[in-house]
Design a protein around this motif. Structure first.
Motif, PDB file in Angstrom:
ATOM      1  N   ALA A   1      43.728  29.828  53.818  1.00 44.11           N
ATOM      2  CA  ALA A   1      43.144  30.780  52.869  1.00 44.11           C
ATOM      3  C   ALA A   1      43.961  30.861  51.585  1.00 44.11           C
ATOM      4  O   ALA A   1      45.173  30.605  51.584  1.00 44.11           O
ATOM      5  N   VAL A   2      43.310  31.243  50.515  1.00 46.03           N
ATOM      6  CA  VAL A   2      44.024  31.556  49.275  1.00 46.03           C
ATOM      7  C   VAL A   2      45.023  32.683  49.585  1.00 46.03           C
ATOM      8  O   VAL A   2      44.703  33.607  50.335  1.00 46.03           O
ATOM      9  N   ALA A   3      46.210  32.599  49.027  1.00 46.61           N
ATOM     10  CA  ALA A   3      47.251  33.619  49.282  1.00 46.61           C
ATOM     11  C   ALA A   3      46.925  34.875  48.454  1.00 46.61           C
ATOM     12  O   ALA A   3      47.653  35.254  47.535  1.00 46.61           O
ATOM     13  N   ILE A   4      45.820  35.530  48.832  1.00 46.01           N
ATOM     14  CA  ILE A   4      45.267  36.633  48.031  1.00 46.01           C
ATOM     15  C   ILE A   4      46.260  37.802  47.949  1.00 46.01           C
ATOM     16  O   ILE A   4      46.460  38.410  46.898  1.00 46.01           O
ATOM     17  N   LYS A   5      46.873  38.071  49.079  1.00 42.30           N
ATOM     18  CA  LYS A   5      47.813  39.204  49.147  1.00 42.30           C
ATOM     19  C   LYS A   5      48.991  39.000  48.181  1.00 42.30           C
ATOM     20  O   LYS A   5      49.412  39.915  47.497  1.00 42.30           O
TER      21      LYS A   5
ATOM     22  N   ARG B   1      44.020  27.876  43.495  1.00 40.71           N
ATOM     23  CA  ARG B   1      43.359  27.359  44.693  1.00 40.71           C
ATOM     24  C   ARG B   1      41.987  28.007  44.923  1.00 40.71           C
ATOM     25  O   ARG B   1      41.177  27.479  45.674  1.00 40.71           O
ATOM     26  N   CYS B   2      41.755  29.174  44.318  1.00 48.01           N
ATOM     27  CA  CYS B   2      40.490  29.883  44.540  1.00 48.01           C
ATOM     28  C   CYS B   2      39.335  29.064  43.955  1.00 48.01           C
ATOM     29  O   CYS B   2      39.414  28.561  42.832  1.00 48.01           O
ATOM     30  N   MET B   3      38.253  28.958  44.734  1.00 49.20           N
ATOM     31  CA  MET B   3      37.107  28.123  44.328  1.00 49.20           C
ATOM     32  C   MET B   3      36.031  28.918  43.594  1.00 49.20           C
ATOM     33  O   MET B   3      34.994  28.374  43.248  1.00 49.20           O
ATOM     34  N   ASP B   4      36.262  30.237  43.387  1.00 47.06           N
ATOM     35  CA  ASP B   4      35.245  31.085  42.757  1.00 47.06           C
ATOM     36  C   ASP B   4      33.899  30.880  43.458  1.00 47.06           C
ATOM     37  O   ASP B   4      32.898  30.509  42.840  1.00 47.06           O
ATOM     38  N   CYS B   5      33.907  31.127  44.751  1.00 47.11           N
ATOM     39  CA  CYS B   5      32.732  30.835  45.594  1.00 47.11           C
ATOM     40  C   CYS B   5      31.494  31.589  45.105  1.00 47.11           C
ATOM     41  O   CYS B   5      31.595  32.729  44.654  1.00 47.11           O
ATOM     42  N   GLY B   6      30.355  30.945  45.269  1.00 43.51           N
ATOM     43  CA  GLY B   6      29.093  31.607  44.926  1.00 43.51           C
ATOM     44  C   GLY B   6      28.913  32.885  45.721  1.00 43.51           C
ATOM     45  O   GLY B   6      28.484  33.905  45.200  1.00 43.51           O
ATOM     46  N   ILE B   7      29.238  32.795  46.992  1.00 39.57           N
ATOM     47  CA  ILE B   7      29.266  34.012  47.826  1.00 39.57           C
ATOM     48  C   ILE B   7      30.709  34.216  48.254  1.00 39.57           C
ATOM     49  O   ILE B   7      31.184  33.577  49.192  1.00 39.57           O
ATOM     50  N   PRO B   8      31.441  35.071  47.546  1.00 40.91           N
ATOM     51  CA  PRO B   8      32.859  35.236  47.877  1.00 40.91           C
ATOM     52  C   PRO B   8      33.048  36.183  49.071  1.00 40.91           C
ATOM     53  O   PRO B   8      33.095  37.395  48.911  1.00 40.91           O
ATOM     54  N   PHE B   9      33.159  35.610  50.247  1.00 43.11           N
ATOM     55  CA  PHE B   9      33.285  36.441  51.456  1.00 43.11           C
ATOM     56  C   PHE B   9      34.551  37.298  51.434  1.00 43.11           C
ATOM     57  O   PHE B   9      34.639  38.310  52.112  1.00 43.11           O
ATOM     58  N   CYS B  10      35.553  36.873  50.658  1.00 42.33           N
ATOM     59  CA  CYS B  10      36.800  37.641  50.542  1.00 42.33           C
ATOM     60  C   CYS B  10      36.560  39.037  49.973  1.00 42.33           C
ATOM     61  O   CYS B  10      37.280  39.977  50.269  1.00 42.33           O
ATOM     62  N   HIS B  11      35.519  39.148  49.138  1.00 40.84           N
ATOM     63  CA  HIS B  11      35.371  40.290  48.240  1.00 40.84           C
ATOM     64  C   HIS B  11      34.757  41.521  48.907  1.00 40.84           C
ATOM     65  O   HIS B  11      35.084  42.652  48.557  1.00 40.84           O
TER      66      HIS B  11
ATOM     67  N   ALA C   1      38.669  36.244  55.691  1.00 37.70           N
ATOM     68  CA  ALA C   1      37.280  35.953  55.305  1.00 37.70           C
ATOM     69  C   ALA C   1      37.178  34.839  54.265  1.00 37.70           C
ATOM     70  O   ALA C   1      36.074  34.380  53.966  1.00 37.70           O
ATOM     71  N   CYS C   2      38.298  34.423  53.715  1.00 39.32           N
ATOM     72  CA  CYS C   2      38.283  33.429  52.620  1.00 39.32           C
ATOM     73  C   CYS C   2      37.666  32.112  53.094  1.00 39.32           C
ATOM     74  O   CYS C   2      37.987  31.600  54.161  1.00 39.32           O
ATOM     75  N   VAL C   3      36.789  31.571  52.263  1.00 40.08           N
ATOM     76  CA  VAL C   3      36.089  30.330  52.619  1.00 40.08           C
ATOM     77  C   VAL C   3      37.091  29.194  52.871  1.00 40.08           C
ATOM     78  O   VAL C   3      36.878  28.337  53.724  1.00 40.08           O
ATOM     79  N   LEU C   4      38.205  29.209  52.167  1.00 37.61           N
ATOM     80  CA  LEU C   4      39.200  28.148  52.347  1.00 37.61           C
ATOM     81  C   LEU C   4      39.862  28.178  53.722  1.00 37.61           C
ATOM     82  O   LEU C   4      40.546  27.233  54.103  1.00 37.61           O
TER      83      LEU C   4
ATOM     84  N   LEU D   1      37.781  42.614  43.368  1.00 40.85           N
ATOM     85  CA  LEU D   1      37.133  41.534  42.617  1.00 40.85           C
ATOM     86  C   LEU D   1      38.019  40.291  42.650  1.00 40.85           C
ATOM     87  O   LEU D   1      38.532  39.829  41.625  1.00 40.85           O
ATOM     88  N   ILE D   2      38.185  39.753  43.840  1.00 43.10           N
ATOM     89  CA  ILE D   2      39.227  38.752  44.081  1.00 43.10           C
ATOM     90  C   ILE D   2      39.046  37.473  43.264  1.00 43.10           C
ATOM     91  O   ILE D   2      39.977  37.051  42.562  1.00 43.10           O
ATOM     92  N   PRO D   3      37.850  36.837  43.284  1.00 42.91           N
ATOM     93  CA  PRO D   3      37.734  35.617  42.469  1.00 42.91           C
ATOM     94  C   PRO D   3      37.947  35.883  40.984  1.00 42.91           C
ATOM     95  O   PRO D   3      38.500  35.045  40.268  1.00 42.91           O
ATOM     96  N   GLU D   4      37.534  37.095  40.550  1.00 44.66           N
ATOM     97  CA  GLU D   4      37.677  37.432  39.130  1.00 44.66           C
ATOM     98  C   GLU D   4      39.160  37.491  38.735  1.00 44.66           C
ATOM     99  O   GLU D   4      39.589  36.880  37.768  1.00 44.66           O
ATOM    100  N   TRP D   5      39.956  38.222  39.550  1.00 48.73           N
ATOM    101  CA  TRP D   5      41.364  38.304  39.138  1.00 48.73           C
ATOM    102  C   TRP D   5      42.172  37.072  39.507  1.00 48.73           C
ATOM    103  O   TRP D   5      43.181  36.772  38.882  1.00 48.73           O
ATOM    104  N   ASN D   6      41.694  36.286  40.471  1.00 48.64           N
ATOM    105  CA  ASN D   6      42.352  34.995  40.700  1.00 48.64           C
ATOM    106  C   ASN D   6      42.236  34.130  39.448  1.00 48.64           C
ATOM    107  O   ASN D   6      43.196  33.477  39.028  1.00 48.64           O
ATOM    108  N   ASP D   7      41.051  34.154  38.835  1.00 47.55           N
ATOM    109  CA  ASP D   7      40.853  33.328  37.641  1.00 47.55           C
ATOM    110  C   ASP D   7      41.685  33.848  36.462  1.00 47.55           C
ATOM    111  O   ASP D   7      42.254  33.073  35.696  1.00 47.55           O
TER     112      ASP D   7
HETATM  113 FE1  SF4 Z   1      36.226  31.838  47.769  1.00 45.39          FE
HETATM  114 FE2  SF4 Z   1      38.578  32.385  48.998  1.00 45.39          FE
HETATM  115 FE3  SF4 Z   1      38.373  32.335  46.281  1.00 45.39          FE
HETATM  116 FE4  SF4 Z   1      37.283  34.317  47.684  1.00 45.39          FE
HETATM  117  S1  SF4 Z   1      39.502  33.836  47.519  1.00 45.39           S
HETATM  118  S2  SF4 Z   1      36.303  33.230  45.984  1.00 45.39           S
HETATM  119  S3  SF4 Z   1      36.518  33.244  49.509  1.00 45.39           S
HETATM  120  S4  SF4 Z   1      38.113  30.613  47.707  1.00 45.39           S
END
Ligand code: SF4
Length: 487
Positions: free
Chosen positions: A116-120, A42-52, A104-107, A63-69
């Motif tokens: 939001a992406v289920a980052i946790k 679900r992570c969009m690898d945002c240009g500006i990753p506010f999550c990070h 902070a996740c853009v989603l 490095l949230i988008p990096e390890w999501n990928d």
């Molecule tokens: Fe964007 Fe959310 Fe992915 Fe962070 S976790 S890169 S804010 S979609």
């Protein structure tokens, strides 16, 4: 947009109330990993990753988008490497952090996005896969500097500082006044949020890397400050902020059965460690928890498991409809919803915009009732918080055990601070300069002792940053990361 957010599945409520184990289901590894890969997708690898990072995102700069990928692609080993690059203890944050990254996740901007992406959940699964796959290995320093550092306190800030400094080649000794290591992670956080074997597993890694630990030793009493100064080149104070805020103004506070939250949580956690029954148990009692934050929720879940007749949690603030349109509550909230802890789903009741007017006791001086009033909270012209009754109506609730979880007021009084001639801030925390050094030369501070009671992720971030500062102090330069600056 193809997938909905989904959080980690929990065990059925009746089952989890029978034990102290973590509330989350032990899933089959393949099923768990497949579900988490979908969530990472679900992570969009945002240009500006506010999550990070930044003011709202992860203080550690994970490095949230990096390890999501990497998770999406099923590369757990590299994901573990990237996660550990910024976080010493992702298994702690994956379980305990209220996830500012998700807020902070853009989603999370739009309800239509599914949240939001289920980052946790992704973080915790990477952390567990790191142990299951054998990717967590002791990391030994390339060279020894010959410098010695004492870390006072073994909570998350102290442990992060100790691990970073050991890996930088310093000889580090952690002093803990309690009989077991971990600070709040051991005796504050209940087992149902994080089982202690998770902590012990990480402590074993620190030991293998060369960090030394001394338990049952109060620095300033069992070791004098003179001896500490003579034996070590630098000292890190990670002593927490455990002076509980009291409610002396409410009539009846002196009654038996009215306690600070930590007086309940510490013995309950000790009982789980096999130290015998808790002195303050909720069994067979009507329990009132005052305060709507994390500590209150910990008391709530603990009282439920101890067999309370009823548990009611009181909050002076309104139920926040959204973090964006209601910033009056000081308690952590997740965007768009009231922050609900697993403990709240299990039993009991939460009451908002209420305050205790009086604790009422029996002839033996034991609390039996509370008188409750509807209130609103406002700030006066000087910014001070005012609790204002909005009605004369009094409600009476049964109360055999009252737990005050209304915050902390800074570091406890300890001889060590007197002997080091350490200055405190008006908030009761230890002040420091931009290099994390206190008013005592060569003595540094990090974590709650500096910041005031805060999130585990901030403790780890400050522990990492203070390690950078100490390393610089001892050697003139440092390549250790420094994710945050002193506030
Ligand atoms: Fe964007 Fe959310 Fe992915 Fe962070 S976790 S890169 S804010 S979609």
């Amino acid at each position: 947009m193809k997938y909905s957010r989904s959080d980690a599945p929990k065990r059925p409520k009746p089952e989890r109330l029978q034990d102290w184990n973590e509330v989350y289901l032990q899933e089959d590894q393949e099923e768990r990993n497949a579900a988490v890969r979908t969530q990472a997708t679900r992570c969009m690898d945002c240009g500006i990753p506010f999550c990070h990072s930044g003011t709202a995102g992860c203080p550690l700069g994970n490095l949230i988008p990096e390890w999501n990928d990497l998770v999406r692609r099923g590369d757990w080993e590299l994901a573990s490497d990237r996660l550990h690059a910024t976080n010493n203890f992702p298994e702690f944050t994956g379980r305990l952090c209220p996830a500012p990254c998700e807020a902070a996740c853009v989603l999370s901007i739009s309800h239509d996005s599914g949240g939001a992406v289920a980052i946790k959940r992704v973080e915790e699964t990477i952390a567990e896969m790191s142990w299951e796959g054998g990717y967590v290995k002791p990391s030994h320093a390339a060279v020894s500097t010959g410098k010695r550092v004492a870390v006072v306190g073994s909570g998350p800030a102290g442990l992060a500082a100790a691990q970073q400094l050991t890996r930088a080649g310093h000889e580090v000794t952690v002093y803990e006044r309690d009989d077991r290591l971990g600070g709040l992670l051991r005796y504050g956080i209940p087992e149902f949020k994080m089982e202690k074997k998770v902590l012990d597993r990480r402590l074993a890694q620190l030991r293998r890397e060369g960090t030394k630990f001394v338990t049952g030793c109060e620095v300033g009493v069992d070791i004098t400050v003179e001896q500490l100064r003579a034996d070590f080149d630098a000292v890190v104070l990670a002593v927490g902020a455990l002076r509980g805020r009291d409610d002396k103004a409410t009539p009846g506070r002196e009654l038996k059965g009215v306690h600070l939250a930590m007086d309940h949580l510490v013995p309950a956690n000790r009982a789980c460690e096999g130290d015998g029954p808790s002195e303050i148990s909720a069994e067979g009692k009507h329990v009132i928890v005052i305060g709507g934050g994390d500590t209150g929720a910990d008391c709530y879940g603990t009282a439920t498991r101890q067999g309370a007749l009823s548990v009611t949690q009181l909050d002076q603030y309104p139920m926040p409809p959204s973090v964006r349109d209601d910033d009056r509550s000081p308690w952590p909230v997740w965007p768009h919803i009231l922050r609900t802890y697993p403990a709240h789903e299990e039993a009991g009741e939460r009451r908002f915009t209420v305050a205790v007017k009086r604790f009422v006791g029996d002839d033996d001086g034991h609390v039996r009732f509370i008188e409750l009033q509807q209130v609103r909270v406002e700030k006066d012209s000087s910014g001070r918080r005012q609790v204002i009754p909005v009605s004369d109506e009094i409600e009476v609730l049964p109360a055999d055990l009252v737990l005050l979880a209304i915050g902390f007021e800074g570091v406890e009084h300890m001889r060590l601070l007197d002997d080091l001639d350490i200055s405190l801030t008006t908030r009761g925390t230890i002040s420091c300069g931009s290099d994390w050094q206190t008013t005592a030369p060569g003595v540094f501070v990090c974590g709650d002792a500096h910041r005031g009671a805060s999130l585990v992720v901030w403790a780890i971030a400050e522990g990492r940053s203070v390690a950078n500062a100490v390393d610089k102090f001892l050697t003139g330069a440092s390549s250790l990361p420094s994710p945050v600056i002193p506030n």
